[in-house]
Design an enzyme around this catalytic site. Structure first.
Site, PDB file in Angstrom:
ATOM      1  N   HIS A  83       0.849  -1.193   0.000  1.00  0.00           N
ATOM      2  CA  HIS A  83       0.000   0.000   0.000  1.00  0.00           C
ATOM      3  C   HIS A  83       0.885   1.243   0.000  1.00  0.00           C
ATOM      4  CE1 HIS A  83      -4.150   1.497   0.488  1.00  0.00           C
ATOM      5  NE2 HIS A  83      -3.558   2.566   0.984  1.00  0.00           N
ATOM      6  N   ASP A 162     -13.640   3.372   7.446  1.00  0.00           N
ATOM      7  CA  ASP A 162     -12.610   4.093   6.687  1.00  0.00           C
ATOM      8  C   ASP A 162     -13.178   4.636   5.384  1.00  0.00           C
ATOM      9  OD1 ASP A 162      -9.846   4.970   6.087  1.00  0.00           O
ATOM     10  OD2 ASP A 162     -10.063   3.578   4.428  1.00  0.00           O
ATOM     11  N   ARG A 169     -12.396  13.060   4.839  1.00  0.00           N
ATOM     12  CA  ARG A 169     -11.070  13.692   4.964  1.00  0.00           C
ATOM     13  C   ARG A 169     -10.658  14.354   3.657  1.00  0.00           C
ATOM     14  NH1 ARG A 169      -7.464   9.062   6.114  1.00  0.00           N
ATOM     15  NH2 ARG A 169      -5.779  10.589   6.044  1.00  0.00           N
ATOM     16  N   SER A 184      -6.097   4.647   8.749  1.00  0.00           N
ATOM     17  CA  SER A 184      -6.796   4.373   7.494  1.00  0.00           C
ATOM     18  C   SER A 184      -6.150   3.199   6.758  1.00  0.00           C
ATOM     19  CB  SER A 184      -6.758   5.643   6.625  1.00  0.00           C
ATOM     20  OG  SER A 184      -7.117   5.359   5.311  1.00  0.00           O
ATOM     21  N   LYS A 188      -7.482  -1.147   6.941  1.00  0.00           N
ATOM     22  CA  LYS A 188      -7.830  -1.862   5.707  1.00  0.00           C
ATOM     23  C   LYS A 188      -6.944  -3.085   5.518  1.00  0.00           C
ATOM     24  CE  LYS A 188      -7.398   1.680   2.818  1.00  0.00           C
ATOM     25  NZ  LYS A 188      -7.702   3.085   2.977  1.00  0.00           N
TER      26      LYS A 188
HETATM   27  N1  URA Z   1      -4.111   5.970   1.638  1.00  0.00           N
HETATM   28  C1  URA Z   1      -5.080   5.542   2.486  1.00  0.00           C
HETATM   29  O1  URA Z   1      -5.636   4.459   2.312  1.00  0.00           O
HETATM   30  N2  URA Z   1      -5.403   6.331   3.498  1.00  0.00           N
HETATM   31  C2  URA Z   1      -4.823   7.514   3.738  1.00  0.00           C
HETATM   32  O2  URA Z   1      -5.157   8.152   4.707  1.00  0.00           O
HETATM   33  C3  URA Z   1      -3.813   7.953   2.845  1.00  0.00           C
HETATM   34  C4  URA Z   1      -3.480   7.150   1.800  1.00  0.00           C
END
Ligand code: URA
Length: 436
Positions: A83, A162, A169, A184, A188
């Site tokens: 990620h 989220d 956000r 966040s 996930k």
């Molecule tokens: N990617 C995400 O999934 N969340 C964030 O807050 C920033 C980047």
């Protein structure tokens, strides 16, 4: 128990919230009892006052509990994901996931949409005609088992908290917060059922973290949390002082990725970062050395095995592979604007956030939550840092279906470039590795 108002007030004044107080906010917002305006105030308080490690863990726990945790134990093999904290032209997931799957590991990837000036893998994939990113858990598992990779959006089941908080956000200027980014991403990833995780923490003028010290802090927190949850985790600090590759947008980024995967072109930074992060994923899963794993990933790219996996995944998720095999069939943007340089010299710096924001303005991202994006809109960043440019030479090409004022777009992109009469050097790409 404090009321929502009192919890917001406590955080606003720098207090430390209890697990129950955090759970109250997250569950209230997920169920719809707590309105957007109170959640916005809460997020802004966290933005300014931060959170202790215990608060971040409580936030992650409440966010994971807002949905289900996918159980992948019935699918054989090691499962790993990557990620990124978000960048401009960051298409690495599109290459890394199929290459890693071609090397034999399972990649259950849950991605996001564009956030602020940064692009999102889900938006890029959805630019492929027919491609579905909204998958039921059963379908997600079936594709993962059959193909070896699946690339989906967050479903209603996985961390719905989220999904709502991320969208809020995006429009309340509360993205660039270490506790909020950590919770966040980690909520996930921890709900996905993976064994290993590689984090790409972007640093620079196109990233949410502008300073290396902040990026390092974020990386350390995330790696620590991954370990706490029993996941093999490693993070890399990587440069975002210019877009990755040349294409910024959605469909154009898919095409750039296909070109690299199919061997049609070699984009240096995209290829180098893809192989390093894929190698790290393999190494975490197999225990083999990083250098052997990077070379294994390189072989899967060179042999076309990664490209074949990409096609297989597109087919499995309903995408029309005819467009992947013949990208010229895709409907082109109505307007193409060349941006030329007013001076000769070397590209010294690029305001990457500005390039990202201009791409959003062209239709490649969203100004408002839920807005439709134009998959053909975007920018080709022809010249990058270190490149020599002649006066009048094209430095970038903008594409859009919107009725933009051409001169404004030209001005905006031109002003993102800083030129120098002296030779300049490429900024660093892979800066640091952070592991437990
Ligand atoms: N990617 C995400 O999934 N969340 C964030 O807050 C920033 C980047």
């Amino acid at each position: 128990m404090l009321t929502t108002y009192e919890i917001i007030r406590k955080k606003r004044d720098g207090g430390v919230l209890s697990e129950n107080e955090i759970a109250e906010i997250v569950s209230g917002y997920t169920s719809g009892e707590l309105p957007d305006y109170q959640m916005s105030a809460f997020l802004m308080s966290v933005f300014f006052k931060g959170m202790s490690d215990a608060e971040i863990l409580a936030l992650i726990h409440s966010m994971i509990s807002s949905g289900v945790t996918v159980d992948l134990s019935d699918i054989p093999g090691s499962k790993a994901d990557k990620h990124s904290t978000g960048g401009v032209g960051d298409k690495i997931s599109l290459l890394l996931a199929p290459i890693a799957a071609a090397c034999g590991i399972k990649v259950p990837m849950v991605s996001g949409r564009g956030l602020g000036h940064t692009g999102g893998t889900v938006d890029k994939l959805e630019s492929i005609p027919g491609f579905r990113t909204a998958l039921s858990t059963a379908e997600y598992k079936r594709i993962l088992n059959d193909v070896g990779l699946v690339m989906s959006a967050q479903s209603d089941d996985i961390v719905p908290a989220d999904r709502k908080m991320y969208a809020l956000r995006d429009v309340t200027a509360t993205i660039e917060s270490i506790p909020l980014i950590t919770s966040s991403i980690m909520s996930k990833k921890l709900a996905e059922g993976i064994d290993a995780l590689v984090l790409d923490i972007k640093v620079g003028n196109g990233a949410f973290m502008k300073k290396v010290s902040d990026a390092r802090l974020l990386a350390r927190k995330m790696v620590k949390i991954g370990k706490l949850y029993g996941k093999k985790t490693a993070a890399y600090l990587t440069g975002m002082n210019q877009p990755l590759g040349h294409e910024v947008g959605n469909w154009n980024e898919v095409v750039e990725s296909i070109d690299v995967l199919s061997g049609k072109s070699k984009v240096r930074d995209v290829t180098e970062l893809t192989l390093k992060l894929t190698g790290e994923m393999l190494s975490l899963c197999t225990g083999e050395s990083l250098s052997r794993s990077v070379s294994k990933a390189g072989k899967a790219l060179a042999s076309g095995a990664g490209y074949e996996k990409f096609l297989e995944m597109v087919r499995a998720q309903g995408g029309d592979v005819a467009f992947i095999q013949n990208p010229e069939k895709y409907p082109a943007a109505r307007r193409v604007v060349d941006v030329s340089s007013l001076e000769s010299g070397y590209v010294k710096a690029i305001d990457t956030r500005k390039i990202g924001m201009t791409a959003v303005r062209l239709g490649a991202g969203r100004m408002k939550a839920g807005e439709q994006i134009d998959p053909a809109a975007g920018i080709r960043v022809q010249m990058k840092i270190g490149d020599r440019v002649a006066r009048g030479e094209v430095i970038a090409i903008a594409r859009t279906n919107r009725d933009v004022v051409e001169n404004e777009i030209i001005e905006e992109i031109r002003s993102a470039y800083v030129m120098s009469a002296k030779k300049t050097v490429q900024p660093p790409l892979i800066m640091e590795r952070i592991a437990p």
